[in-house]
Design an enzyme around this catalytic site. Structure first.
Site, short mmCIF file in Angstrom:
data_model
loop_
_atom_site.label_atom_id
_atom_site.label_comp_id
_atom_site.label_asym_id
_atom_site.label_seq_id
_atom_site.Cartn_x
_atom_site.Cartn_y
_atom_site.Cartn_z
CB VAL A 1 60.52 -25.44 26.83
CG1 VAL A 1 61.82 -25.85 26.15
CG2 VAL A 1 59.36 -25.48 25.84
CB VAL B 1 62.30 -23.73 13.56
CG1 VAL B 1 61.45 -24.11 12.35
CG2 VAL B 1 62.68 -22.26 13.50
CD GLU C 1 53.92 -20.06 21.11
OE1 GLU C 1 54.67 -19.18 21.54
OE2 GLU C 1 54.28 -21.24 21.02
CE LYS D 1 57.16 -22.68 16.05
NZ LYS D 1 55.99 -23.50 16.36
#
Ligand code: HSE
Length: 437
Positions: free
Chosen positions: A14, A133, A191, A206
């Protein structure tokens, strides 16, 4: 006006996506935000520079995240390290230093959000977490702002891309669980600890956030019921299809007269629902508001640039509010901090759903009647039954039942009574059914 200086912690999937998007779309982003946004200081332990555009434009890249949060030039800190610690300590230090924070860290917000938001409120800074989320889907903005007129009745979401990818590949291609998980890891969806994906913990993080945004309650991850997808078998996927259902791993939060349901588990949903057709790594969140009715939000729930899209949108939001009175900003949990409610989160015993049951029963007269009798005595109404062909080499036959809605505690008692009869082999498979209407 001078560009806003941003500090970035983490240059993984990310983080790399965020650098690339900020670089590629710098002009459009500045036109939206009202001024430029530049990464002046980044920290990462190790990273792969390949495919990250604009890395060369970052002022300083080091390996010390504390240097980023303590850099006086930095106005906004972006936390993309993940995990609980040291992310929590770094975020609290950034807040203490008067910096705004943008994070994609759902575990951090779900577990420590109450403390973090209180600290941010105290210092008059914002902690933005859209990317936490459903990746690129702007669901937090939708709940906090777009749906602010509504009483939210329920939310049901496919909010773990890895889990959805695994279930889709198992259903469509008959692939093995472990092999598909390895592919999700290689694609950067999973993850760091993939147990979080397949055991439902990531989805529960989330959902905890969504429940608080929907109902104005403090974050209560510890009260969320969590069941993952590891026990879903190809047989159940196929039997569910025979009944006109798909098995999806859903996060569900619903307001009832007694309190708020917060639960993550595999769920049978009618195959004609739009959300039943959300496949692969895609996420979707279905929100039922009293005024608007059902609304559905769909998009990539993981991946570098989809998640970066949400991170950068938060950056733009924060830059736009830099000059506003902190008390007039959109509240972290959608409701004003002093207006959060103590509506209880319900235990699973109190939750009411329909059920899919898969029993392996002895093939002899009276078995179905006995099982139906136990369910009937518990006030559980049967909607459909199917007896399947015995699996190769097995003397028991699969019996599949669909029931009408009943409280979980009644179902638990009935299943215990059935197990005591010695008419069934193995554990009874129970998957909750939601019609989502
Ligand atoms: N592991 C997560 C998923 C990434 O698969 O959805 C996005 O939060």
């Amino acid at each position: 006006m001078k560009p806003v200086k941003v500090g970035l912690m983490g240059l993984g999937t990310v983080g790399g996506g965020t650098v690339s998007v900020l670089h590629r779309n710098a002009e459009e982003i500045a036109r939206r935000a009202g001024r430029g946004i530049v990464i002046s200081h980044a920290a990462a332990r190790d990273y792969n520079p390949e495919g990250i555009d604009g890395l060369g434009r970052i002022g300083t890249i080091g390996d010390d995240a504390w240097a980023v949060v303590n850099d006086p030039e930095v106005k906004i800190v972006v936390e993309l390290i993940g995990g609980y610690s040291p992310a929590k300590e770094l975020v609290l230090q950034a807040i203490e230093n008067g910096k705004h924070v943008v994070t994609a860290n759902k575990a951090l917000i779900a577990m420590h959000g109450n403390e973090i938001f209180a600290a941010a409120q105290h210092k008059g800074v914002t902690v933005a977490f859209e990317a936490a989320v459903a990746g690129g889907i702007p669901i937090i903005k939708a709940l906090r702002e777009g749906l602010a007129a509504n009483r939210i009745e329920w939310i049901a979401g496919i909010i773990n891309g890895t889990g959805n990818f695994i279930l889709t590949e198992m259903r469509d291609k008959g692939r093995q669980f472990d092999e598909v998980l390895r592919e999700a890891q290689a694609l950067g969806y999973a993850e760091a600890n993939p147990v979080f994906d397949v055991e439902g913990i990531d989805a529960a993080h989330k959902l905890t956030i969504l429940g608080s945004l929907a109902y104005g309650i403090p974050l209560q991850f510890d009260k969320c019921y969590i069941e993952g997808i590891t026990r879903i078998t190809p047989e159940d996927v196929s039997y569910a299809a025979d009944l006109g259902y798909r098995i999806k791993h859903l996060g569900i939060t619903r307001k009832t007269e007694q309190g708020v349901e917060l639960r993550v588990h595999p769920t049978l949903i009618p195959e004609r629902r739009l959300i039943a057709n959300v496949d692969g790594v895609m996420n979707a969140v279905l929100v039922q508001g009293d005024a608007v009715g059902p609304t559905l939000y769909y998009g990539a729930g993981a991946g570098a640039e989809p998640t970066a899209s949400a991170v950068v949108a938060d950056l733009v939001d924060v830059v736009r509010t830099l000059t506003t009175d902190p008390n007039n900003r959109v509240p972290h949990l959608a409701f004003q901090a002093d207006a959060l409610s103590d509506t209880p989160v319900l235990g699973m015993d109190e939750v009411e759903t329909a059920y899919y049951l898969h029993l392996k029963v002895l093939d002899k007269p009276g078995v179905l009647a006995t099982i139906a009798g136990i369910l009937g005595d518990a006030g559980i109404s049967i909607e459909a039954t199917q007896q399947k062909e015995p699996l190769e080499g097995q003397s028991v036959v699969p019996l599949v039942l669909l029931t009408q809605r009943v409280k979980e505690k009644a179902m638990n008692a009935a299943l215990a009574a059935i197990a005591e009869t010695d008419l069934t082999a193995d554990e009874i498979v129970r998957i909750r059914v939601e019609r989502l209407m």
